[in-house]
Structures are given as C-alpha cells and as structure tokens.
Design an enzyme around this catalytic site. Sequence first.
Site, PDB file in Angstrom:
ATOM      1  N   THR A 130      36.935   9.646   6.861  1.00 57.59           N
ATOM      2  CA  THR A 130      37.937   8.719   7.402  1.00 57.59           C
ATOM      3  C   THR A 130      37.333   7.389   7.865  1.00 57.59           C
ATOM      4  O   THR A 130      38.056   6.538   8.388  1.00 57.59           O
ATOM      5  CB  THR A 130      38.655   9.337   8.617  1.00 57.59           C
ATOM      6  OG1 THR A 130      37.663   9.627   9.614  1.00 57.59           O
ATOM      7  CG2 THR A 130      39.398  10.608   8.251  1.00 57.59           C
ATOM      8  N   LYS A 131      36.037   7.203   7.724  1.00 58.76           N
ATOM      9  CA  LYS A 131      35.398   6.025   8.311  1.00 58.76           C
ATOM     10  C   LYS A 131      35.557   4.789   7.415  1.00 58.76           C
ATOM     11  O   LYS A 131      36.040   4.883   6.300  1.00 58.76           O
ATOM     12  CB  LYS A 131      33.923   6.327   8.607  1.00 58.76           C
ATOM     13  CG  LYS A 131      33.747   7.436   9.657  1.00 58.76           C
ATOM     14  CD  LYS A 131      34.015   6.950  11.071  1.00 58.76           C
ATOM     15  CE  LYS A 131      34.378   8.027  12.063  1.00 58.76           C
ATOM     16  NZ  LYS A 131      33.364   8.972  12.450  1.00 58.76           N
ATOM     17  N   ASN A 132      35.107   3.630   7.911  1.00 54.02           N
ATOM     18  CA  ASN A 132      35.316   2.369   7.185  1.00 54.02           C
ATOM     19  C   ASN A 132      34.729   2.398   5.786  1.00 54.02           C
ATOM     20  O   ASN A 132      35.258   1.770   4.874  1.00 54.02           O
ATOM     21  CB  ASN A 132      34.736   1.198   7.976  1.00 54.02           C
ATOM     22  CG  ASN A 132      35.552   0.883   9.210  1.00 54.02           C
ATOM     23  OD1 ASN A 132      36.620   1.457   9.424  1.00 54.02           O
ATOM     24  ND2 ASN A 132      35.064  -0.025  10.031  1.00 54.02           N
TER      25      ASN A 132
END
Length: 415
Positions: A194-196
Amino acid sequence: MRTLALEGGRPVRPDFLVFGRPLIGEEEIDEVVDTLRSGWIGYGPKSIRFEEDFAAYTRANHALSMNSATAALHLALIGAGVGRGDEVITTPLTFTATANVIAHVGARPVFVDVDERTQNIDVSRIEAAITPRTRAIMPVHMCGWPCDMNAIREIAARHGIPVVEDAAHATEAWYEGEKIGSMSEFTAFSFYATKNMTTAEGGMLTVRDQKAHDRIKALRLHGLDKDAWKRYSPGGFLPYETIEPGYKYNMNDIQASMGLHQLARLEANLRVRQDIWQQYDEAFAGMDGLVTPAVHDSTSTRHARHLYTLRVMPEQFGCDRMQLINALGAENIGSGIHFIPVHLHRWHRDTYGTGRGDFPVAEAIGDTTVSLPLSAAMTVEDTQDVVAAVRKIAARYQTSNAVHGWQDADHREAA
Ligand SMILES: *Cc1c(COP(=O)(O)O)cnc(C)c1O
C-alpha cells in the site's frame, strides 16, 4: 436524500475501491517476466541496480535493499548499537513495527507525544524523555510530513545518540533542502503493497557510514562475508564464512524488478496524489465535523502525500469515525485508520503499563482519524466516488443541518 448502502440503498459505486491500490505498469510486468526467464531470481544484478538508483534518488551514501522496512529498522537499531536494557525514543502514533523492532533488540520504546498539526513527534518534549539509557531517537515522518529534523538532530548530537528515521511514508520527502534518506545515520523506507512505491513486500535502508553499511550488509544475509550473488555469479563459486549470526532480510530480483520502475515513476505518481489531495481538500474543507489534514510544502520542504487523513468530530459530523468507515465500506469505498496509538496495544499495556491518558494528542488523533484512498492508480471517477460517498454519509447523519456544501452538491447531482 439518498439511502445509505448501509441501510439498504444503492452504493455510490458497484465495485469496491480498495484502499492503497498500487499503480503497476507494463514496465514492471515485463521486467518481472525478464527476471523469471533470466536464470537468476535471488538477490542479484537487479537488486544491486535498484540500490544504486535508490541511493541516487535519496542522495544517500549507501542503500541496502531488504525484504521489508521492518527488517531495515531492526538492522538499523543493531547497527546503532541498541541492545538489551536500552531505551529508544519514538512516537506512539505509528505502525506497530516501529515499536516492535525496539523490543526485538531487547530495548524499551519510550514514547513522546505528537504535535497535533503535523502528527509528528513533538520535538519540544524529546529532551525530557532522554535518560542515560537512551540509545537512539526514531522519528516517523507521519503521512509523509517530514519531522522537524533540525531540532531532532540538534538534540541527538548534544546527547551523542544516533537518529534512525522511519521513512515508510516519506520516500519522496525533502526537509529544508535535504533529501529524506540523506540526513541521518539510518533511514528506513517501505515498499509494502500500500505504500507510495511497492515491490509487494520490500524495504530499503539508507546508511551514512561505510563501516555500518558493511556490517548491516552482512547481517542482512545470515552474517556471511559474501552474498549469494557473489558466490554464484560469473567467475565461479566462492567459499564464504559467517562473521556473526545474521538474519534473512534480503530483497530478491523479482521484487527489485518492480522497484526499478516504481522508483522511475515515483515523482509522476506523487503529482497525481497531490492533485487528489487538493480535490479532497476542496470537497471537505467546508464540511461540518471534518478536519482536513494540514500540509506544508515550500521550495525546500516536501510532504510525500502518503496518507490523506480526515479527522471526524462526531458531535458536529453526526456520526463517529467507525460509523463513517462502516458506511464508506458499504458504499464500496475502502478506508483505513493510521493509527491506533501503539501504547494502547495490549502488549504495551501488559508489558509497560501504558494506557489511556499517557499521550493525549496521539490518542485524540487516533480516536478520530480516517484515511481515504490516495493512490496514483485512482481514476477521476474514483476520487469523485470517494467525495460523493462522504457527502452522502454526511447528509444522512447531519439531517438537522440545512445549509451546507454537501447539500448544494447533492442538488447539482440531481439536476
Ligand atoms: C508500513 C510501515 C512500516 C513497516 O513497513 P514494512 O515494509 O511492511 O515492514 C513501518 N513503519 C511505518 C510508519 C509504516 O507505515
């Protein structure tokens, strides 16, 4: 007024908008396939190239790829010399992993409350938490907002303790002209799903010092003096030996295949999220009971826009945070909570006797915060659906109020 999906009405969209959906391009897919066909899928040439690219991007001396940010933070604490009986200062408003790794090395997490506006560790309270056992300060750049690093570095230098940054949210962040990743002894980045940017699972540790880099590089792979790629790469097998008992924390070339192209697209993706952020701000700024997130960007400081967090004030909004999350879910909008403060988790309560009232600012945020979807993979319609769902839910719960922006918007929709 339209009936909430929660109460039997039609949801704002037919399919579920998953929270944290990654943007994965054909380049990642082609590169992964190329790796699968290459004959070497372990830590190897692509992981090494990814580390070089990442070090260049973050202006770091060294970058070591890992299988998670948690692994990176764990090895950073070992590299910082933190061990049994020591204390590490950090924020309670973070993911549990930040505090878990402190326990992994046998140390005690010492929490310091956060600043309400930035949601980052309140630097004016750090000094009071330092004891003769303090061995590191672990700031977290919450939601992507870089911490007040000048103050943190100044305190750390005065007490001779290293700084280990948790930059899981902040790959793109800059602080007063310095790149996050280049400022401290150790900085950990996350490439979780879910990270950038994502490698499905993965992380990176940037390291300033050559000696610390060499030790952590060995600890990342069982504590061996040569990594697997060196042992098996062209030229033939090389014997190896264990320098100290290490861990199994390396990345592999399948993950790095994704990482190379995720990194190349990182700046473009940030601009997409900045745009969604602005649309959210415009939609929610005037709504009763919702507080939009503060953000500070200048020519030299940059927020990485990882999480768009609303605060829900139940008296004014008409329902509380959990009701909003449930209602959003029924409307097919995923959301999240970042975070339930760590000192309220059972292990911390049972082990250290922490509890409600210890860190009132973090608790006030933790009680009221909701993260809306914020991803470069979102379409214009996705963003509009999120806004429409929040307005629809507000309309249902704010029936006593007649003169608000959400009603105007509803009229426009109906017209
Ligand atoms: C996601 C996250 C981590 C852990 O990252 P992993 O790569 O999943 O280990 C650590 N700290 C914070 C603040 C995070 O949000």
